[in-house]
Write an enzyme that holds these catalytic residues in place. Structure first.
Site, PDB file in Angstrom:
ATOM      1  N   SER A   4       0.711  -1.062  -0.168  1.00 43.24           N
ATOM      2  CA  SER A   4      -0.026  -0.064   0.033  1.00 43.24           C
ATOM      3  C   SER A   4       0.948   1.238  -0.141  1.00 43.24           C
ATOM      4  CB  SER A   4      -0.896   0.103   1.179  1.00 43.24           C
ATOM      5  OG  SER A   4      -1.519   1.231   1.643  1.00 43.24           O
ATOM      6  N   TYR A  55      -0.848  -0.390   9.898  1.00 42.50           N
ATOM      7  CA  TYR A  55      -1.135  -0.988   8.625  1.00 42.50           C
ATOM      8  C   TYR A  55       0.298  -0.560   7.709  1.00 42.50           C
ATOM      9  CZ  TYR A  55      -3.343  -0.948   4.117  1.00 42.50           C
ATOM     10  OH  TYR A  55      -3.916  -1.242   2.622  1.00 42.50           O
ATOM     11  N   LYS A 107       2.622  -3.175   5.699  1.00 37.84           N
ATOM     12  CA  LYS A 107       2.784  -2.881   4.203  1.00 37.84           C
ATOM     13  C   LYS A 107       3.985  -2.452   3.628  1.00 37.84           C
ATOM     14  CE  LYS A 107      -1.702  -3.984   3.201  1.00 37.84           C
ATOM     15  NZ  LYS A 107      -1.814  -5.284   2.401  1.00 37.84           N
TER      16      LYS A 107
END
Length: 306
Positions: free
Chosen positions: A154, A167, A171
């Protein structure tokens, strides 16, 4: 032979394929001739188990199109779950040619409010999940002498975003893991690549809308269909993608990007070595012009998708 499809004879495992990007890739893979293992634990956005209906529904839809698929409800964050889904692929279809590590959860919080539990849960699914499934798949692929591992990263990790330390860390970890897999597994013709997808899905539906600008951005994102991610993923899974490994791509609507990977941008040297004063007076002023700004993904991808 003109009716040959790009993934004829291939077996693909897609994690988190009950909805959104995973489902779109599973559906398109089946249309392209692949037999598909549709994995989904039927969890809510933050990872609480709900129902396994989503994977079953995707399989039913694939079968309706005349494709071949089986549903799997194992958890990627559990190494035994990862082994079980790979075993299901080989039991059902005899081999495993491609894995799409797509399963994910979100627990967004600003860092000063982030709990250990919410950091741990997100890293477990994204980073450990990618490791677990890839590790189980690597044994099968080494024996076959071929395979393609495709991981969802991401721009939250590659560039940065607010309130996503868990997150983002996971990622960017996935991107580094992918590069290691590409290096370690190349002798068995196993390749490993990342895709950073822009698409409206359950994951992005949690974006907070607290200003007209944010609302406009979200409305633009709603135009970005998960199906737009599938062609690149299918190419990386196909024989035509055999010479692409260790790369990071991004897909945004009709745009495909090759993302940079960290390399030195500038250096300073001092024959006599450095002390704290010369770092302040010489090194930092010389390097400062090349500092990376404190930007977020939306600052870098600042033009409207086309």
């Amino acid at each position: 032979m003109s009716d040959m499809k790009p993934l004829d004879g291939k077996v693909m495992l897609v994690t988190g394929a009950g909805g959104g990007i995973g489902r779109a890739i599973a559906m398109e893979a089946a249309r392209a001739g692949a037999s598909v293992v549709v994995n989904d634990i039927g969890a809510s956005l933050d990872g609480q188990r709900e129902s396994s209906a989503a994977a079953q529904e995707a399989v039913a839809e694939i079968e309706k199109l005349g494709g071949k698929a089986v549903a799997n409800g194992d958890d990627v964050s559990d190494p035994d779950g990862a082994k079980a889904m790979v075993k299901q692929a080989t039991d059902a279809f005899g081999r495993l040619d491609a894995v799409v590590n797509n399963a994910g959860i979100l627990r967004d919080q600003f860092f000063h409010k982030m709990t250990f539990e919410n950091f741990d849960a997100v890293v477990k699914v994204h980073l450990y999940g990618t490791f677990n499934v890839s590790r189980a798949a690597a044994d099968v692929m080494r024996e076959q002498g071929s395979g393609s591992l495709i991981h969802m990263t991401s721009t939250s990790g590659l560039v940065g975003n607010l309130a996503q330390a868990n997150y983002s860390a996971a990622k960017l970890g996935v991107a580094a893991l992918s590069k290691s897999l590409a290096l370690d597994l190349q002798r068995w013709n196993i390749r490993s690549n990342c895709i950073a997808p822009f698409a409206w899905s359950r994951m992005t539906s949690s974006i907070k809308v607290d200003s007209p600008e944010q609302e406009e951005r979200v409305n633009r994102m709603k135009e970005m269909k998960p199906e737009k991610i599938a062609p690149l993923a299918l190419h990386l899974a196909s024989d035509a993608g055999a010479d692409t490994t260790g790369q990071i791509f991004a897909v945004r609507n009709n745009e495909i990007f090759l993302m940079s990977q960290p390399r030195p941008t500038r250096s300073v040297h001092r024959g006599e070595g450095w002390d704290v004063e010369s770092v302040a007076s010489h090194a930092i002023p010389a390097l400062k012009a090349s500092y990376v700004p404190l930007d977020v993904s939306a600052d870098v991808f600042c033009w409207d998708p086309v």
